[in-house]
Design an enzyme around this catalytic site. Structure first.
Site, PDB file in Angstrom:
ATOM      1  N   SER A  61     -11.081  -0.717  -1.056  1.00  0.00           N
ATOM      2  CA  SER A  61      -9.790  -0.702  -0.357  1.00  0.00           C
ATOM      3  C   SER A  61      -9.969  -1.002   1.122  1.00  0.00           C
ATOM      4  O   SER A  61      -9.046  -1.492   1.764  1.00  0.00           O
ATOM      5  CB  SER A  61      -9.145   0.682  -0.451  1.00  0.00           C
ATOM      6  OG  SER A  61      -8.559   0.869  -1.700  1.00  0.00           O
ATOM      7  N   ASP A  78       0.847  -1.198   0.000  1.00  0.00           N
ATOM      8  CA  ASP A  78       0.000   0.000   0.000  1.00  0.00           C
ATOM      9  C   ASP A  78       0.887   1.254   0.000  1.00  0.00           C
ATOM     10  O   ASP A  78       1.982   1.239  -0.581  1.00  0.00           O
ATOM     11  CB  ASP A  78      -0.929  -0.057   1.230  1.00  0.00           C
ATOM     12  CG  ASP A  78      -2.271   0.608   0.977  1.00  0.00           C
ATOM     13  OD1 ASP A  78      -2.273   1.808   0.676  1.00  0.00           O
ATOM     14  OD2 ASP A  78      -3.320  -0.058   1.089  1.00  0.00           O
ATOM     15  N   HIS A 109      -3.714   6.028   3.479  1.00  0.00           N
ATOM     16  CA  HIS A 109      -4.391   4.838   2.945  1.00  0.00           C
ATOM     17  C   HIS A 109      -3.787   3.537   3.507  1.00  0.00           C
ATOM     18  O   HIS A 109      -4.512   2.646   3.960  1.00  0.00           O
ATOM     19  CB  HIS A 109      -4.280   4.890   1.415  1.00  0.00           C
ATOM     20  CG  HIS A 109      -5.148   3.923   0.678  1.00  0.00           C
ATOM     21  ND1 HIS A 109      -4.727   2.650   0.354  1.00  0.00           N
ATOM     22  CD2 HIS A 109      -6.397   4.045   0.181  1.00  0.00           C
ATOM     23  CE1 HIS A 109      -5.696   2.029  -0.325  1.00  0.00           C
ATOM     24  NE2 HIS A 109      -6.720   2.865  -0.439  1.00  0.00           N
TER      25      HIS A 109
END
Ligand code: NAG
Ligand code: NAG
Ligand code: NAG
Ligand code: NAG
Ligand code: NAG
Ligand code: NAG
Ligand code: NAG
Ligand code: NAG
Ligand code: NAG
Ligand code: NAG
Ligand code: NAG
Ligand code: NAG
Length: 745
Positions: A528, A146, A202
């Protein structure tokens, strides 16, 4: 959901732009390619040094004339594929293409970056049931590829965590004090990155969703307050930073998968992807194949391009493809209009000082002079007087929080964000910078009508805080990518849905401008977010059943999934109507049931070879997955639908043809158990199962059955029809969804 954007289009533009500019500067038109190659005799050298020198032999001799950039090896891949990434000029590439062993070259592309309560929503409760019995994922290593990590967050504390298992070979590329028994490895990719820090949040969010520790008092602006927890809070985390604010370059992503396989992760969590038309062009699928061969479970996001059909990415059958759905929590904010109409929406930022008095309401979109104004695009509000007003903005074109910033900058008092037609009733509670409510599409139209109906429209927003107990949950999110899978229509995708709307998890920077920036949480949405929930569930299952293959874990998750919502009705989608199997796959994950599935549909790595040949790929295309010589003419290939998958996706080409597929189930329940079949036939189809009863006398015993699909004389009114097949014993229901496509219309 910072990542709900029409990214494929944006990415397309970036690529075009890139090619254009590099061509314009004729001198320096080198770019990164991923080169696939094959060994002349089909065998890979054992030693890494030999592999790298063989790769180097492909690079043309450097010519230092004319300022051309020398070709440069960037990554030598050892596991994910036989090949390397290199910076090459078109001339270099032409020379390389002539060399023996060269298979293909693919230019660098970008991949799309696609919790308090969500864990309880999954039925995981502290000190009881499956969470306790699975030891919270103890001993399992989850690799997260990620945007990096914010290591100081309490979600990554290692209090009471055991050291990593002996097989662990990973590395900490932070200063060592940042790694611990929770964060056992952190890597980044030096060709384009300077450190493993997460600048976007994220990666911190997804990692803590999969395996964050319990952190009490987690909330966003006081909302959704509770104990934050990842799904597998005692699992170890290995972080691979392959993405930045520009996206994830394919060469870095493959390097990350390569390292994760080498390091010894058990589960790979991938919240990124790219829609590809063929599996052999899908490099995540190629890398995941090698991972699967080594027993690594790969869980991937399905994509945020719903609700359009054929938008699901990461759909290879050896990957768990995860769609997104809501949990039963809303962070409610109600728009109250001057005519007393009320519309419930959501926002994570709910300022208590916002007055309940009516303010002028304006829709910049009603002024036709600037199309961007209806989306409240930054700097588009110059021609509308929004000062002190509530501004109605449309969803789309730019990020939702960015619209709020534009309204605030132009002097607006608040924003009502109206959904797009396609997202319909999927509303999101974002960390806005001003008072906002995000309302459904239909409600937005009613607000527009009201604005049209009066010369002095007014409104206010009443903030109602956190409300738990929505018995429509889980609802499939409008953005969740939908099947069918273009690359392999004989495999039903997505496989499963899990929590992916308004998920609270760790964040890298303070949203509130408070002093304790190390313990911030943010609420974001996307597949996600649902993917790491399933990565965590896989880690729990792996901890209890270390002998289960990736296919067995996937089967357990799929055949026990819920098809009803909390209100005991069929799971719905963003339109408030029952969702189809191309939205839900097998249904919503139920971790405790997945722990005891009764039967599993197992698949050995070798079973995928006849499947790949059955896709009519060339030997070279199949070889890209297996990394050894393959001759499809010498093996008996199978139709896609014949793979021992826990669901059925079949195609009826004529109304005279009956299709027969077989499956083999393995008993993982009681030794002596009897299952009888129950069939819910799709419209237009007769489904027969032989035998109709399966009698097991041993654990791990395998039994096979045959399903015959016969089209009925009366043809159905729709192209796609769905049903299910269930094996039922005293203790278990083993359910497989069926979808059939009638293509003789
Ligand atoms: C081409 O790019 C490389 C590095 O990207 C640089 O070192 C070299 O000077 C450039 N050459 C020209 C002619 O611009
Ligand atoms: C969150 O909940 C905890 C425990 O119930 C409580 O002590 C704390 O004050 C709450 N925080 C907020 C912001 O509501
Ligand atoms: C609107 O105002 C901003 C800032 O004052 C300015 O940069 C922008 O060019 C203006 N846009 C238009 C369309 O006038
Ligand atoms: C619409 O835009 C024009 C300028 O383009 C401006 O003169 C007018 O006042 C605007 N109307 C409203 C309702 O804001
Ligand atoms: C904008 O609207 C407000 C309130 O209606 C008014 O007080 C103000 O004068 C207007 N500003 C401009 C530049 O027209
Ligand atoms: C509001 O009025 C505008 C312009 O008159 C029209 O285009 C639009 O369709 C109307 N909207 C609704 C929801 O009635
Ligand atoms: C915090 O907020 C204050 C006031 O809004 C502002 O002056 C300050 O720069 C902010 N600090 C940070 C770190 O953002
Ligand atoms: C927060 O993070 C900073 C930067 O990594 C670190 O120096 C500091 O000790 C941390 N503070 C707390 C309270 O954990
Ligand atoms: C949800 O969507 C349907 C179809 O567009 C609409 O009829 C319904 O009113 C919506 N529900 C809510 C709560 O907005
Ligand atoms: C592969 O070719 C066979 C024989 O032509 C055909 O029946 C089958 O449908 C093809 N498979 C796919 C996935 O196109
Ligand atoms: C593959 O096998 C077939 C049948 O045995 C044979 O005719 C063909 O030459 C083989 N192809 C290669 C590339 O070895
Ligand atoms: C299963 O049933 C058989 C025959 O009824 C019996 O002999 C055997 O002991 C049973 N096994 C278990 C584990 O109960």
């Amino acid at each position: 959901m910072a990542q709900y954007r029409p990214m494929l289009i944006i990415i397309g533009l970036i690529c075009v732009l890139f090619t254009f500019t590099t061509n314009a500067t004729e001198q320096n038109n080198s770019q990164i390619y991923i080169i696939h190659c094959e060994f002349p005799d089909g065998d890979r050298p054992i030693r890494y040094q030999d592999l790298e020198s063989w790769y180097l032999s492909f690079l043309p001799a450097t010519t230092l004339d004319s300022g051309r950039e020398a070709p440069r090896l960037i990554y030598s891949y050892r596991n994910v594929l036989t090949g390397f990434a290199a910076k090459l000029s078109p001339e270099d590439l032409k020379e390389m293409e002539k060399m023996e062993g060269f298979v293909s070259a693919r230019p660098e592309v970008l991949l799309d970056l696609h919790t308090t309560h969500s864990v309880n929503f999954l039925g995981l409760n502290q000190n009881m049931g499956f969470w306790k019995n699975s030891n919270y994922g103890k001993g399992v290593i989850i690799g997260v590829i990620d945007t990096g990590i914010f290591p100081d967050h309490p979600s990554f504390s290692d209090d009471g965590m055991p050291p990593p298992p002996a097989k662990w070979k990973g590395k900490c590329e932070f200063d060592v004090t940042k790694c611990n028994n929770k964060l056992i490895g952190v890597r980044y990719f030096k060709s384009s990155q300077i450190d493993p820090w997460d600048e976007l949040g994220h990666g911190t969010h997804t990692a803590s969703t999969a395996a964050g520790r319990l952190v009490p008092g987690a909330n966003i602006f006081g909302n959704a307050n509770g104990t934050a927890a990842g799904v597998a809070p005692l699992a170890h985390l290995a972080i691979y930073k392959a993405c930045s604010s520009f996206g994830c370059t394919l060469s870095n992503f493959l390097a990350a998968m390569d390292m994760a396989i080498e390091d010894g992760v058990d589960v790979l969590s991938i919240s990124a992807g790219r829609l590809e038309l063929n599996l052999y062009e899908d490099y995540i699928a190629i890398g995941a194949y090698s991972a699967m061969e080594k027993g690594i479970f790969v869980s991937c996001s399905a994509g945020n391009s719903g609700p359009t059909s054929f938008t699901v990415s990461n759909g290879a059958p050896w990957i768990l493809t995860v769609g997104a759905s809501t949990i039963d929590r809303k962070i409610k904010a109600t728009a109250v209009l001057g005519n007393n109409q009320e519309f419930d929406g959501q926002s994570a930022f709910q300022p208590s000082e916002f007055p309940p008095t009516q303010l002028p309401l304006v829709y910049p979109g009603s002024n036709a002079s600037d199309i961007l104004a209806e989306y409240c695009y930054p700097s588009s509000l110059n021609n509308t007087n929004v000062t002190g007003k509530i501004v109605l903005c449309q969803f789309g074109i730019t990020d939702r929080i960015v619209k709020g910033r534009a309204v605030k900058a132009a002097g607006g008092a608040a924003m009502i964000l109206m959904n797009s037609r396609s997202l319909d009733n999927t509303t999101l509670a974002d960390a806005h910078v001003l008072p906002v409510t995000h309302v459904s599409y239909v409600d937005g139209l009613k607000i527009q009508e009201y604005i049209n109906s009066t010369t002095t429209p007014t409104a206010t927003i009443v903030f109602k805080g956190t409300i738990i107990g929505d018995d429509h949950a889980p609802v499939v999110a409008g953005f969740s990518s939908r099947g069918p899978s273009y690359a392999s229509r004989g495999i039903l995708k997505p496989d499963i849905i899990g929590p992916g709307v308004n998920i609270l998890a760790a964040w890298h920077t303070s949203l509130e401008n408070k002093t304790n920036t190390n313990s911030t949480f943010n609420m974001i949405s996307g597949t996600s977010m649902s993917c790491p929930h399933l990565s965590g569930v896989a880690a729990l299952l792996k901890s209890v059943h270390p002998d289960w293959s990736p296919a067995a874990i996937k089967s357990a998750i799929m055949t026990t999934a819920d098809v009803l919502n909390l209100g005991s009705n069929l799971i719905e989608d963003e339109t408030d109507l029952p969702a189809d199997v191309f939205a839900t796959g097998a249904g919503h994950v139920n971790p405790s049931k997945a722990n005891d599935p009764g039967l599993i549909y197992d698949i050995e790595p070798s079973n995928y070879l006849p499947y790949l040949c059955g896709l009519n790929y060339t030997n070279r295309q199949v070889m890209m997955f297996l990394q050894r010589k393959v001759n499809c003419s010498e093996i008996t290939s199978i139709l896609e639908s014949q793979l021992n998958y826990p669901s059925f996706s079949i195609q009826i080409r004529s109304n005279s043809e009956a299709l027969v597929y077989s499956r083999t189930v393995t008993n993982v329940g009681q030794a002596n158990s009897t299952y009888r079949v129950e069939i819910d036939s799709p419209q237009g189809l007769d489904v027969k199962v032989e035998p109709a009863t399966l009698v097991f006398s041993e654990v791990k015993q395998k039994l096979s059955y045959q399903v015959t699909f016969t089209p009925l004389a009366t043809r159905p009114s729709t192209i796609y029809n769905q049903g299910s097949l269930r094996w039922i014993s005293e203790k278990h229901i083993v359910r497989s969804p069926i979808v059939v496509r009638f293509s003789f219309f």
